[in-house]
Motif scaffolding. Structure first.
Motif, mmCIF file in Angstrom:
data_model
loop_
_atom_site.group_PDB
_atom_site.id
_atom_site.type_symbol
_atom_site.label_atom_id
_atom_site.label_comp_id
_atom_site.label_asym_id
_atom_site.label_seq_id
_atom_site.Cartn_x
_atom_site.Cartn_y
_atom_site.Cartn_z
ATOM 1 N N LEU A 99 52.665 49.427 48.202
ATOM 2 C CA LEU A 99 52.849 48.508 47.091
ATOM 3 C C LEU A 99 52.549 49.252 45.793
ATOM 4 N N VAL A 100 53.512 49.252 44.876
ATOM 5 C CA VAL A 100 53.359 49.936 43.593
ATOM 6 C C VAL A 100 53.254 48.872 42.498
ATOM 7 N N ILE A 101 52.128 48.859 41.803
ATOM 8 C CA ILE A 101 51.851 47.835 40.801
ATOM 9 C C ILE A 101 51.696 48.497 39.444
ATOM 10 N N TYR A 102 52.421 47.999 38.453
ATOM 11 C CA TYR A 102 52.317 48.485 37.083
ATOM 12 C C TYR A 102 51.516 47.488 36.245
ATOM 13 N N ARG A 103 50.643 48.025 35.400
ATOM 14 C CA ARG A 103 49.912 47.206 34.420
ATOM 15 C C ARG A 103 50.081 47.835 33.042
ATOM 16 N N PRO A 104 50.360 47.045 32.013
ATOM 17 C CA PRO A 104 50.486 47.629 30.666
ATOM 18 C C PRO A 104 49.219 48.378 30.281
ATOM 19 N N ALA A 105 49.392 49.549 29.685
ATOM 20 C CA ALA A 105 48.251 50.416 29.373
ATOM 21 C C ALA A 105 47.615 50.102 28.027
ATOM 22 N N ASP A 106 48.301 49.328 27.172
ATOM 23 C CA ASP A 106 47.744 49.001 25.860
ATOM 24 C C ASP A 106 48.407 47.722 25.354
ATOM 25 N N PRO A 136 54.872 43.945 36.934
ATOM 26 C CA PRO A 136 55.991 44.593 37.623
ATOM 27 C C PRO A 136 55.499 45.225 38.927
ATOM 28 N N VAL A 137 56.155 44.883 40.032
ATOM 29 C CA VAL A 137 55.724 45.349 41.358
ATOM 30 C C VAL A 137 56.958 45.703 42.185
#
Length: 277
Positions: free
Chosen positions: A257-264, A124-125
């Motif tokens: 730029l805002v980048i989301y990465r799953p934390a678990d 998600p970005v």
């Protein structure tokens, strides 16, 4: 907040006062005889001594009497008040001692950055400007947060959504921290872009319509958060924890730029299910 633009002199005065009052004299090894105090924090004469300036100069700064301190004085005050890096930058902006970008704030996504937002799927970005206006996003971000296409362009603002939108007000598990950090960023942006009337109007709207915003804005916290962790309550996918990273392009420094990465693993599975719908 009713001013159309930043009154840098008065804000500089208020910021210096609040930071002085937050300091603990014991942290400076001041003699015990000087600790009987009617008000919290350091005295003006103590700040003056630490910064190597006159007491009268500090008094006039805190009274907003039109002084414009030099870069050397600003640096000395920042050291004396033990400002964090973001607070130091804010002080330099208020004193008008940092070079400013003459370009107008970005209101549309730079085409290469818009393509990059799409290319970074399945992460998600989204792309924002300094006001938190959302300029571009990919499908994964829309499924995670909100279908931004359903909003008028003037309401595609991450802070407005967090404060005012009924579906997203309770979206974040640690809502107060998210709001507090967002406000601390907006205050830094407000000082760095003193002629941005759209930003000033946005802050005025938040201050008038949201008591939580008005209370936190008055605390004058300054923080520019480039990475961290958020936990969201998604109505369909349940709790999703993400690590976020904020990147600023060299060629378009007003866009980020805002980048989301799953934390678990659980969050990765929830996001996969969400994006497969």
């Amino acid at each position: 907040m009713t001013t159309r633009t930043v009154d840098a002199t008065q804000e500089l005065a208020a910021f210096l006062r609040t930071r002085r009052e937050r300091l603990d004299p014991r942290d400076f090894g001041l003699p015990s005889r000087r600790r009987a105090r009617r008000t919290p924090g350091l005295r003006r004469e103590e700040v003056a001594e630490l910064a190597g300036v006159s007491v009268d100069y500090v008094v006039r700064l805190e009274q907003g009497r039109g002084l414009r301190p030099s870069a050397d004085v600003v640096e000395a005050l920042a050291r004396a008040l033990r400002l964090a890096p973001a607070e130091r930058a804010y002080l330099f902006d208020l004193a008008q001692q940092r070079p400013r970008n003459a370009d107008k704030p970005a209101t549309t996504a730079a085409p290469p950055l818009a393509r990059l937002v799409a290319d970074l799927s399945p992460l998600p970005v989204m792309l924002m400007n300094h006001r938190y206006d959302i300029l571009a996003w990919n499908a994964e971000m829309a499924r995670l947060l909100l279908d931004f296409d359903t909003l008028p362009p003037a309401r595609r603002n991450a802070m407005w959504l967090c404060l005012m939108h009924p579906e997203t007000r309770e979206f974040y598990v640690d809502r107060e921290r998210v709001v507090r950090e967002g406000i601390a960023h907006l205050r830094a942006a407000w000082a760095a872009h003193p002629e941005d009337r759209a930003l000033t109007d946005l802050i005025a709207e938040f201050s008038t319509r949201d008591e939580e915003f008005a209370r936190l804005w008055a605390e004058r916290d300054i923080k520019v958060n480039g990475r961290g962790r958020k936990v969201m309550r998604h109505p369909d996918a349940g709790e999703i924890a993400v690590h976020f990273e904020v990147l600023v392009p060299l060629q378009d420094p007003d866009q980020r730029l805002v980048i989301y990465r799953p934390a678990d693993e659980e969050s990765q599975s929830a996001l996969d299910r969400l994006c497969a719908q």
